[in-house]
Every structure is written in C-alpha cells, then in structure tokens.
Design a protein around this motif. Sequence first.
Motif, PDB file in Angstrom:
ATOM      1  N   GLY A 182       0.811  -1.213   0.000  1.00  0.00           N
ATOM      2  CA  GLY A 182       0.000   0.000   0.000  1.00  0.00           C
ATOM      3  C   GLY A 182       0.840   1.256   0.000  1.00  0.00           C
ATOM      4  O   GLY A 182       0.326   2.350  -0.257  1.00  0.00           O
ATOM      5  N   GLY A 209      -1.807  -6.836   2.882  1.00  0.00           N
ATOM      6  CA  GLY A 209      -1.351  -5.776   1.989  1.00  0.00           C
ATOM      7  C   GLY A 209       0.128  -5.723   1.680  1.00  0.00           C
ATOM      8  O   GLY A 209       0.553  -4.939   0.829  1.00  0.00           O
ATOM      9  N   ARG A 242       0.051   2.302  -7.432  1.00  0.00           N
ATOM     10  CA  ARG A 242      -0.511   1.160  -8.143  1.00  0.00           C
ATOM     11  C   ARG A 242      -1.152   1.593  -9.454  1.00  0.00           C
ATOM     12  O   ARG A 242      -1.625   2.725  -9.574  1.00  0.00           O
ATOM     13  CB  ARG A 242      -1.577   0.463  -7.286  1.00  0.00           C
TER      14      ARG A 242
END
Length: 244
Positions: A66, A193, A70
């Motif tokens: 995270g 994540g 992305r």
Amino acid sequence: MRYQELYEEMTGGRGGEALRGWAGRVLRDIASGASPVAGVRHPLGFLCLPLERTGEYGVCLHIWSGALPRAASTTSQIHCHSWDLVSHVLYGRVENVRADVGDAGGGAGDGAAGAAGGTPGHAGEAAAGDGGTTVPPGATHRVFEVVSDAGGDRILPTPRTVRCAPGVSEVYGPGETYTLPAGVFHSSVVPGGETATIALGHGRPGRSDLSLGPLGLGAHLVPRHRCDARETARAALHAAGRLS
C-alpha cells in the motif's frame, strides 16, 4: 541464479533460505542502482521487477504494498496466463482464488480458459469492432484477450461471455511455493497488503493471456506505467527492508 536454478530451488523442497538470500541481493543491487532493472506498475495491483526474459522463460519479482503507487485495472482481477506459473512467497501471504467459470447459458464451470473456443487472438480481433453486442442470459462477464507490447496492453473483447463465481481458495505464506498451469482463471488476494514473491513463467504456445471484464466494455489500450530510477529504487529498498 537464473530460471532453471530458481526453478530447482523452488520445487526441490530445500527450503527458502537460498531464495531469500538471492532475492535480498537482487533487491539491494536494484536499490543502489547497480542493476539496470526498471519497475513496472502492473494492472493486477503489484509492482513488477522483470529480471530475465529468455525465449519462453521469464523471471520476475512481484511486490505488493500500500506504500507504493498502483496501476488500475480496466477489466477485473480475474485472469489467466498464457504461461505456467511457479511462485515462491518471500514474505507476507498470497491467497490464490480460482474462479468457477462456465459459458453463459449452460455447461459446468471449468475454471480454465481451455474452453475459450479456438484461438482467442482471432476471436478478439473479430469482436473488437463491436464490443461483442450479443449477451446471453446469465452472463456475468465477457472474456478479453490481453495483447502486450512496447506500447502497453491492448484489451480486446472476444465473443465469449461467461458466468463466473469464486471457486477454491488457497493461502500461501513465507517460504511456500505454489504452481498454476496456463489457462486457469484466478485472482490473487494479498491479506495484510504487504507481500513479495519470486514469479517464474514458462510460456505455452497457442495460449493467450485472458481477463474477465464488463459485458459491454470495448477494445482499448492500457499503457504500462514504467517506474523511473527513483521509484524503482524505492520499491526495491522497501521490499529488501521487509525481507530482512
């Protein structure tokens, strides 16, 4: 280590210490600028560090985090490869969810692309002009062919519509290796994540990379987001820190 050496380590049941050591050295070389590897933001949610491409064989490091930028997918996370995958989890966890896919209007779910019908590449080109306007009752997704080149990913709708539901789910943790044959529809979920894997690919002639997407979506081009040296180094340093 190259493809064959990595394959033998990953499938030989010798544990993951050699693989962790190798990955740590590769990541440190990339982070320091000693390696020319440049990262690519993959639309399936991870950052790819492509290390080797020799004929039908390929080696990559995949990093999910995270903390890293992305790329977005225009279809869905449900896809199948044109190549056999061998994946080794360096840290974190990967949940591999196979999809129960069947042709709309009848037939049992098969979870694989083998029933896609003939040569998906030709079907995709034929349907690209109209987006595939015929939608049988019960269809939930259209099958798209993904053709990748230097310009990015061409997303081509095929005439095939399917119904899709989640199938068998398996979770793999640090030091574990799993395999997935070409042509099996699946999605990868990263609980927590933060995950990194070594991914080996062995291309299979006659197969296509496929993705499931919205029924009415037309053909389009998705540019690949290539990382600059700073972003690549940041990703490699992040993964090296997690690995150590």
